[in-house]
Design a protein around this motif. Structure first.
Motif, PDB file in Angstrom:
ATOM      1  N   LYS A  92       0.998  -1.320  -0.122  1.00  0.00           N
ATOM      2  CA  LYS A  92      -0.007  -0.186  -0.119  1.00  0.00           C
ATOM      3  C   LYS A  92       0.797   1.523   0.078  1.00  0.00           C
ATOM      4  O   LYS A  92       0.525   2.261  -0.404  1.00  0.00           O
ATOM      5  N   GLU A  93       2.014   1.247   0.647  1.00  0.00           N
ATOM      6  CA  GLU A  93       2.828   2.387   0.725  1.00  0.00           C
ATOM      7  C   GLU A  93       3.479   2.494  -0.656  1.00  0.00           C
ATOM      8  O   GLU A  93       3.608   4.000  -1.000  1.00  0.00           O
ATOM      9  N   ASP A  94       3.859   1.591  -1.419  1.00  0.00           N
ATOM     10  CA  ASP A  94       4.813   1.857  -2.581  1.00  0.00           C
ATOM     11  C   ASP A  94       3.756   1.581  -3.969  1.00  0.00           C
ATOM     12  O   ASP A  94       4.424   1.604  -4.783  1.00  0.00           O
ATOM     13  N   GLU A  95       2.556   1.494  -3.864  1.00  0.00           N
ATOM     14  CA  GLU A  95       1.741   1.336  -4.447  1.00  0.00           C
ATOM     15  C   GLU A  95       1.874   1.982  -5.845  1.00  0.00           C
ATOM     16  O   GLU A  95       1.973   1.776  -7.068  1.00  0.00           O
ATOM     17  N   PRO A  96       2.115   3.460  -5.848  1.00  0.00           N
ATOM     18  CA  PRO A  96       1.998   4.625  -7.037  1.00  0.00           C
ATOM     19  C   PRO A  96       3.278   4.118  -7.723  1.00  0.00           C
ATOM     20  O   PRO A  96       3.513   4.074  -9.150  1.00  0.00           O
ATOM     21  N   ALA A  97       4.384   4.061  -6.982  1.00  0.00           N
ATOM     22  CA  ALA A  97       5.719   3.589  -7.375  1.00  0.00           C
ATOM     23  C   ALA A  97       5.907   2.258  -8.209  1.00  0.00           C
ATOM     24  O   ALA A  97       6.678   2.075  -9.070  1.00  0.00           O
ATOM     25  N   THR A  98       5.271   1.444  -7.464  1.00  0.00           N
ATOM     26  CA  THR A  98       5.195  -0.202  -8.143  1.00  0.00           C
ATOM     27  C   THR A  98       4.709   0.039  -9.435  1.00  0.00           C
ATOM     28  O   THR A  98       4.983  -0.543 -10.382  1.00  0.00           O
ATOM     29  N   GLU A  99       3.436   0.595  -9.552  1.00  0.00           N
ATOM     30  CA  GLU A  99       2.733   0.950 -11.001  1.00  0.00           C
ATOM     31  C   GLU A  99       3.642   1.439 -11.668  1.00  0.00           C
ATOM     32  O   GLU A  99       3.679   0.869 -12.951  1.00  0.00           O
ATOM     33  N   GLU A 100       4.376   2.622 -11.607  1.00  0.00           N
ATOM     34  CA  GLU A 100       5.308   3.181 -12.505  1.00  0.00           C
ATOM     35  C   GLU A 100       6.404   2.277 -12.656  1.00  0.00           C
ATOM     36  O   GLU A 100       6.742   2.248 -14.120  1.00  0.00           O
ATOM     37  N   GLU A 101       6.955   1.583 -12.055  1.00  0.00           N
ATOM     38  CA  GLU A 101       7.940   0.456 -12.170  1.00  0.00           C
ATOM     39  C   GLU A 101       7.314  -0.430 -13.135  1.00  0.00           C
ATOM     40  O   GLU A 101       8.112  -1.006 -14.076  1.00  0.00           O
ATOM     41  N   LEU A 102       6.218  -0.967 -12.852  1.00  0.00           N
ATOM     42  CA  LEU A 102       5.703  -2.114 -13.780  1.00  0.00           C
ATOM     43  C   LEU A 102       5.345  -1.545 -15.186  1.00  0.00           C
ATOM     44  O   LEU A 102       5.682  -2.301 -16.000  1.00  0.00           O
ATOM     45  N   GLU A 103       5.042  -0.253 -15.314  1.00  0.00           N
ATOM     46  CA  GLU A 103       4.837   0.326 -16.630  1.00  0.00           C
ATOM     47  C   GLU A 103       6.180   0.278 -17.471  1.00  0.00           C
ATOM     48  O   GLU A 103       6.074   0.202 -18.555  1.00  0.00           O
ATOM     49  N   GLN A 104       6.986   1.011 -16.854  1.00  0.00           N
ATOM     50  CA  GLN A 104       8.516   0.844 -17.055  1.00  0.00           C
ATOM     51  C   GLN A 104       8.855  -0.518 -17.628  1.00  0.00           C
ATOM     52  O   GLN A 104       9.657  -0.700 -18.709  1.00  0.00           O
ATOM     53  N   LEU A 105       8.992  -1.404 -16.701  1.00  0.00           N
ATOM     54  CA  LEU A 105       9.554  -2.679 -17.197  1.00  0.00           C
ATOM     55  C   LEU A 105       8.713  -3.238 -18.352  1.00  0.00           C
ATOM     56  O   LEU A 105       9.172  -3.941 -18.960  1.00  0.00           O
ATOM     57  N   SER A 106       7.261  -3.163 -18.358  1.00  0.00           N
ATOM     58  CA  SER A 106       6.624  -3.631 -19.361  1.00  0.00           C
ATOM     59  C   SER A 106       6.861  -2.935 -20.711  1.00  0.00           C
ATOM     60  O   SER A 106       6.973  -3.610 -21.873  1.00  0.00           O
ATOM     61  N   GLU A 107       7.230  -1.643 -20.704  1.00  0.00           N
ATOM     62  CA  GLU A 107       7.703  -1.068 -21.864  1.00  0.00           C
ATOM     63  C   GLU A 107       8.960  -1.976 -22.297  1.00  0.00           C
ATOM     64  O   GLU A 107       9.266  -1.888 -23.424  1.00  0.00           O
ATOM     65  N   MET A 108       9.979  -1.920 -21.381  1.00  0.00           N
ATOM     66  CA  MET A 108      11.098  -2.470 -21.553  1.00  0.00           C
ATOM     67  C   MET A 108      11.108  -3.836 -22.362  1.00  0.00           C
ATOM     68  O   MET A 108      11.766  -4.219 -23.185  1.00  0.00           O
ATOM     69  N   VAL A 109      10.130  -4.648 -21.657  1.00  0.00           N
ATOM     70  CA  VAL A 109       9.927  -5.948 -22.244  1.00  0.00           C
ATOM     71  C   VAL A 109       9.118  -5.859 -23.612  1.00  0.00           C
ATOM     72  O   VAL A 109       9.810  -6.586 -24.944  1.00  0.00           O
ATOM     73  N   ALA A 110       8.446  -5.048 -23.874  1.00  0.00           N
ATOM     74  CA  ALA A 110       7.882  -4.866 -25.403  1.00  0.00           C
ATOM     75  C   ALA A 110       8.924  -4.466 -26.061  1.00  0.00           C
ATOM     76  O   ALA A 110       9.121  -4.955 -27.223  1.00  0.00           O
ATOM     77  N   LYS A 111       9.880  -3.564 -25.819  1.00  0.00           N
ATOM     78  CA  LYS A 111      11.066  -2.859 -26.546  1.00  0.00           C
ATOM     79  C   LYS A 111      11.845  -4.254 -27.013  1.00  0.00           C
ATOM     80  O   LYS A 111      12.285  -4.511 -28.050  1.00  0.00           O
ATOM     81  N   LEU A 112      12.023  -5.034 -25.818  1.00  0.00           N
ATOM     82  CA  LEU A 112      13.009  -6.171 -26.107  1.00  0.00           C
ATOM     83  C   LEU A 112      12.310  -7.250 -27.107  1.00  0.00           C
ATOM     84  O   LEU A 112      13.036  -7.761 -27.881  1.00  0.00           O
ATOM     85  N   ARG A 113      10.993  -7.420 -26.873  1.00  0.00           N
ATOM     86  CA  ARG A 113      10.428  -8.294 -28.041  1.00  0.00           C
ATOM     87  C   ARG A 113      10.513  -7.612 -29.533  1.00  0.00           C
ATOM     88  O   ARG A 113      10.820  -8.563 -30.134  1.00  0.00           O
ATOM     89  N   GLN A 114      10.397  -6.439 -29.390  1.00  0.00           N
ATOM     90  CA  GLN A 114      10.523  -5.789 -30.968  1.00  0.00           C
ATOM     91  C   GLN A 114      11.771  -6.109 -31.443  1.00  0.00           C
ATOM     92  O   GLN A 114      11.975  -6.390 -32.544  1.00  0.00           O
ATOM     93  N   GLU A 115      12.858  -5.991 -30.629  1.00  0.00           N
ATOM     94  CA  GLU A 115      14.387  -6.211 -31.036  1.00  0.00           C
ATOM     95  C   GLU A 115      14.469  -7.582 -31.328  1.00  0.00           C
ATOM     96  O   GLU A 115      15.163  -7.868 -32.295  1.00  0.00           O
ATOM     97  N   LEU A 116      13.926  -8.551 -30.794  1.00  0.00           N
ATOM     98  CA  LEU A 116      13.957  -9.950 -31.062  1.00  0.00           C
ATOM     99  C   LEU A 116      13.226 -10.219 -32.041  1.00  0.00           C
ATOM    100  O   LEU A 116      13.822 -10.979 -32.940  1.00  0.00           O
ATOM    101  N   GLU A 117      12.285  -9.481 -32.569  1.00  0.00           N
ATOM    102  CA  GLU A 117      11.513  -9.781 -33.738  1.00  0.00           C
ATOM    103  C   GLU A 117      12.384  -9.241 -34.870  1.00  0.00           C
ATOM    104  O   GLU A 117      12.253  -9.908 -35.982  1.00  0.00           O
ATOM    105  N   GLN A 118      12.973  -7.991 -34.728  1.00  0.00           N
ATOM    106  CA  GLN A 118      13.837  -7.522 -35.738  1.00  0.00           C
ATOM    107  C   GLN A 118      15.243  -8.354 -35.939  1.00  0.00           C
ATOM    108  O   GLN A 118      15.577  -8.502 -37.088  1.00  0.00           O
TER     109      GLN A 118
END
Length: 128
Positions: A92-118
């Motif tokens: 509960k204390e870290d919820e906003p930061a955790t959501e931001e971190e999850l978004e950033q990590l999700s974006e990183m995973v998406a970028k990695l997937r694109q790189e893998l496809e390329q």
């Protein structure tokens, strides 16, 4: 289902996905690692493989956090110097930061997937 169990399952799933992406990237970059990873995939049961990928994902997550902290200059005295990865922290204390971190990590995973496809496309095109 217990919310803590659900959160823990989601966290393990996310870390296993990050670990799988990291393993795939290593496999693309190093032929010896590729053979080792293929052997490990063939010789392990599903639960052991997921656990191994989750552990690797956890390490990758920590490395990514350190890297981002270094880039953003988050070495101030207010920033925590260690990261609790045991899952015992109060969500509960870290919820906003955790959501931001999850978004950033999700974006990183998406970028990695694109790189893998390329990386896969030129390889498959040159084989024909």
């Amino acid at each position: 289902m217990n919310p803590d169990t659900l959160m823990q399952s989601l966290q393990t799933s996310f870390r296993a996905t990050v670990g799988a992406a990291s393993t795939a990237l290593e496999s693309l970059q190093d032929a010896q690692k590729r053979e080792e990873n293929l052997q490990a995939l063939q010789n392990q049961d599903w639960e052991a493989l997921v656990q191994q990928l989750a552990e690797k994902g956890e390490l990758t997550e920590l490395e990514a956090r350190r890297f981002v902290d270094e880039i953003l200059g988050a070495s101030s005295t207010d920033a925590p110097q260690t990261v609790d990865v045991s899952g015992d922290a109060d969500v509960k204390e870290d919820e906003p930061a955790t959501e931001e971190e999850l978004e950033q990590l999700s974006e990183m995973v998406a970028k990695l997937r694109q790189e893998l496809e390329q990386l896969r496309r030129p390889k498959s095109d040159s084989e024909y």
